[in-house]
Design a protein around this motif. Sequence first.
Motif, PDB file in Angstrom:
ATOM      1  N   GLU A  50     132.931  -2.634  70.517  1.00 39.95           N
ATOM      2  CA  GLU A  50     131.473  -2.591  70.331  1.00 39.95           C
ATOM      3  C   GLU A  50     130.745  -3.387  71.405  1.00 39.95           C
ATOM      4  O   GLU A  50     129.698  -2.971  71.915  1.00 39.95           O
ATOM      5  CB  GLU A  50     131.129  -3.140  68.943  1.00 39.95           C
ATOM      6  N   ALA A  51     131.290  -4.557  71.784  1.00 38.13           N
ATOM      7  CA  ALA A  51     130.655  -5.396  72.799  1.00 38.13           C
ATOM      8  C   ALA A  51     130.635  -4.683  74.153  1.00 38.13           C
ATOM      9  O   ALA A  51     129.634  -4.737  74.887  1.00 38.13           O
ATOM     10  CB  ALA A  51     131.384  -6.727  72.908  1.00 38.13           C
TER      11      ALA A  51
ATOM     12  N   LYS B 261     128.033  -1.989  74.180  1.00 37.80           N
ATOM     13  CA  LYS B 261     126.692  -2.558  74.333  1.00 37.80           C
ATOM     14  C   LYS B 261     126.465  -2.982  75.786  1.00 37.80           C
ATOM     15  O   LYS B 261     125.354  -2.829  76.324  1.00 37.80           O
ATOM     16  CB  LYS B 261     126.484  -3.745  73.395  1.00 37.80           C
ATOM     17  N   ASP B 262     127.512  -3.527  76.429  1.00 42.28           N
ATOM     18  CA  ASP B 262     127.383  -3.897  77.851  1.00 42.28           C
ATOM     19  C   ASP B 262     127.041  -2.675  78.710  1.00 42.28           C
ATOM     20  O   ASP B 262     126.253  -2.755  79.661  1.00 42.28           O
ATOM     21  CB  ASP B 262     128.678  -4.535  78.364  1.00 42.28           C
TER      22      ASP B 262
ATOM     23  N   ALA C 244     125.401  -0.065  77.666  1.00 39.60           N
ATOM     24  CA  ALA C 244     123.988   0.216  77.389  1.00 39.60           C
ATOM     25  C   ALA C 244     123.089  -0.735  78.169  1.00 39.60           C
ATOM     26  O   ALA C 244     122.103  -0.309  78.786  1.00 39.60           O
ATOM     27  CB  ALA C 244     123.712   0.099  75.893  1.00 39.60           C
ATOM     28  N   MET C 245     123.421  -2.010  78.184  1.00 42.69           N
ATOM     29  CA  MET C 245     122.594  -2.999  78.865  1.00 42.69           C
ATOM     30  C   MET C 245     122.615  -2.784  80.379  1.00 42.69           C
ATOM     31  O   MET C 245     121.634  -3.093  81.072  1.00 42.69           O
ATOM     32  CB  MET C 245     123.058  -4.420  78.529  1.00 42.69           C
TER      33      MET C 245
ATOM     34  N   PHE D 173     119.838   4.068  72.865  1.00 48.85           N
ATOM     35  CA  PHE D 173     120.971   3.166  72.655  1.00 48.85           C
ATOM     36  C   PHE D 173     120.889   2.435  71.327  1.00 48.85           C
ATOM     37  O   PHE D 173     121.918   2.128  70.718  1.00 48.85           O
ATOM     38  CB  PHE D 173     121.069   2.173  73.816  1.00 48.85           C
ATOM     39  N   ALA D 174     119.675   2.138  70.849  1.00 48.60           N
ATOM     40  CA  ALA D 174     119.540   1.504  69.538  1.00 48.60           C
ATOM     41  C   ALA D 174     120.124   2.401  68.453  1.00 48.60           C
ATOM     42  O   ALA D 174     120.824   1.933  67.540  1.00 48.60           O
ATOM     43  CB  ALA D 174     118.075   1.204  69.251  1.00 48.60           C
TER      44      ALA D 174
ATOM     45  N   LEU E  14     123.997   2.604  68.921  1.00 49.66           N
ATOM     46  CA  LEU E  14     124.660   1.349  68.543  1.00 49.66           C
ATOM     47  C   LEU E  14     124.330   0.929  67.117  1.00 49.66           C
ATOM     48  O   LEU E  14     124.821  -0.098  66.642  1.00 49.66           O
ATOM     49  CB  LEU E  14     124.225   0.235  69.507  1.00 49.66           C
TER      50      LEU E  14
ATOM     51  N   ILE F 220     121.498  -0.219  65.770  1.00 53.08           N
ATOM     52  CA  ILE F 220     120.768  -1.478  65.661  1.00 53.08           C
ATOM     53  C   ILE F 220     119.275  -1.192  65.630  1.00 53.08           C
ATOM     54  O   ILE F 220     118.812  -0.119  66.034  1.00 53.08           O
ATOM     55  CB  ILE F 220     121.096  -2.443  66.828  1.00 53.08           C
TER      56      ILE F 220
ATOM     57  N   PHE G 223     116.009  -5.092  69.164  1.00 52.46           N
ATOM     58  CA  PHE G 223     116.662  -4.838  70.449  1.00 52.46           C
ATOM     59  C   PHE G 223     115.639  -4.951  71.586  1.00 52.46           C
ATOM     60  O   PHE G 223     115.871  -5.618  72.604  1.00 52.46           O
ATOM     61  CB  PHE G 223     117.280  -3.432  70.395  1.00 52.46           C
TER      62      PHE G 223
ATOM     63  N   ASP H 285     116.632  -8.258  73.920  1.00 55.94           N
ATOM     64  CA  ASP H 285     117.620  -7.979  74.963  1.00 55.94           C
ATOM     65  C   ASP H 285     117.098  -7.249  76.195  1.00 55.94           C
ATOM     66  O   ASP H 285     117.812  -7.149  77.189  1.00 55.94           O
ATOM     67  CB  ASP H 285     118.770  -7.140  74.363  1.00 55.94           C
TER      68      ASP H 285
END
Length: 493
Positions: free
Chosen positions: A256-257, A260-261, A263-264, A302-303, A306, A308, A313, A317
């Motif tokens: 999951e991390a 998210k990376d 996505a970021m 992405f929210a 993911l 969230i 978000f 972030d």
Amino acid sequence: MGTFIGCIGDSKIFEDKREAVMQDVKKLLEAGGMMSLEKVKIFDREICLLASIHEKTSDGFSQGEKLVYILPDYNFFDEDSFPDMGLEATKLRFFSDKVGWRRINSIASAFHMLESLYSSDVIPDLRESNRYPDDIIAWINSVLGKEELGLIYYDWWEAYERIRKISKKMCQVHTYAHEIDPDFRDMRRFYRSGDLTDLDGILSYFTVKFGFDNALTELFKRVRMSDAFKERYIRLYALCHETFDSILSKHTDLDEAAIKDTAMYVINSAKVDLNLGDDKEDVVKMLIVFRSLPLPVIVKFFAERLNIDFWEFWDSDVDKDEWNKRKIVDIPTESDTLSTCEYLNIEPKNMFMWLEEDEVEDIAVLVEEFRQWGKELEELEKDTELPSSDKAIESIVITLADLATSYRNERGYGIYMFKETFYDMIAHSSDRRWMAAFELLKKLSNDNKERFLEESKGENVFDPKEFCEPKWMIIRYLMLLNYPSLRKKYLDF
């Protein structure tokens, strides 16, 4: 039920702005024709006089507390009273009740726009306004001469984001409050002139409000778009899923991390290190696709993927600096102005008391009317007899009471003399010229009664006849009596 205009958020105006706020509020309300109806009792008759807005004092909630209000109760142009709207000056609290859809609505819109300009963390709630922000700001600029009045949204997304944030903050503070999530029609009342030129902002709004997969369907229902536009964005939205899914299918070991990376990496313009080895081709493709879309659209995608919350978000972030640099927003370099005649849709001749003398001189039909009254006054003065002062005053009061009843509209409001004119007239009750002017008022009243009854037929509370000419001819005469320099020029006293 009813039509309301106010502000979203907790209005806080600092003490050092008190005098400026009070002056601007009075000036703005008076420019819109707001007045007070003042009752006077003379010779056992009660009459109403038109007075300028004045401060009123009442007891507060705490013992010994006094509250000062700027509280008009009548609109000259609508010929109507209205529920409370004014400023509680002690605590600098703006308030208004139902405002309907006539000129009072436009005035209330400007009133609360002014509140938002003086207060932090509020936005004018214009969902039921009959005016768009561009016009409201332009009228305020015209009346107050302020060039710094720039709180108007030229970015659809900025308006939506601020409404949501302020209403959410209200919910945290007040149990009675609820989150406001304006629909498309309401949003157009918060944005410029309601136009649809900010496509990035509109795409962002629809995507965040309706979800990534439903956004375009909802947008195309409400906004007419070319086929080429539709095809382009349908393809771009589809490519978002395709490129992201391609990465997930090739890197099934991503936790999951790491997802998210990824996505970021896209959201924050490649400012995040990725742990994908040397295989970054798909990520670059995804970056190219997403860079063709507004940042809120990317974040919403992405929210959802993911699972969230979008707003958390977005607030925590997302690096918005790059997005702000990319936005191209057409912001005027100079403030527009809009006259009261244009803003409230009033013929200049029916509001000349609010105009400068040289502006009045340019209204040919009005100048001709003044000259005609001057001629009639000359003839009447020759035959005017001067009764005793008490008799003259009693006659003035009787005539004013008759004007208030004989020329009533369906809302119960007739013709009223201005307070200054009334006291000038009774102070000069032994002056032949003044009394001739009073005789001309009686003549105009008697000559126009039947015509008024005929032309006001069919009027009702919900569809009032505006500026009925037999009535407004008399009102214009009263305005002339209350305009000293023009009165001197055309009536010679």
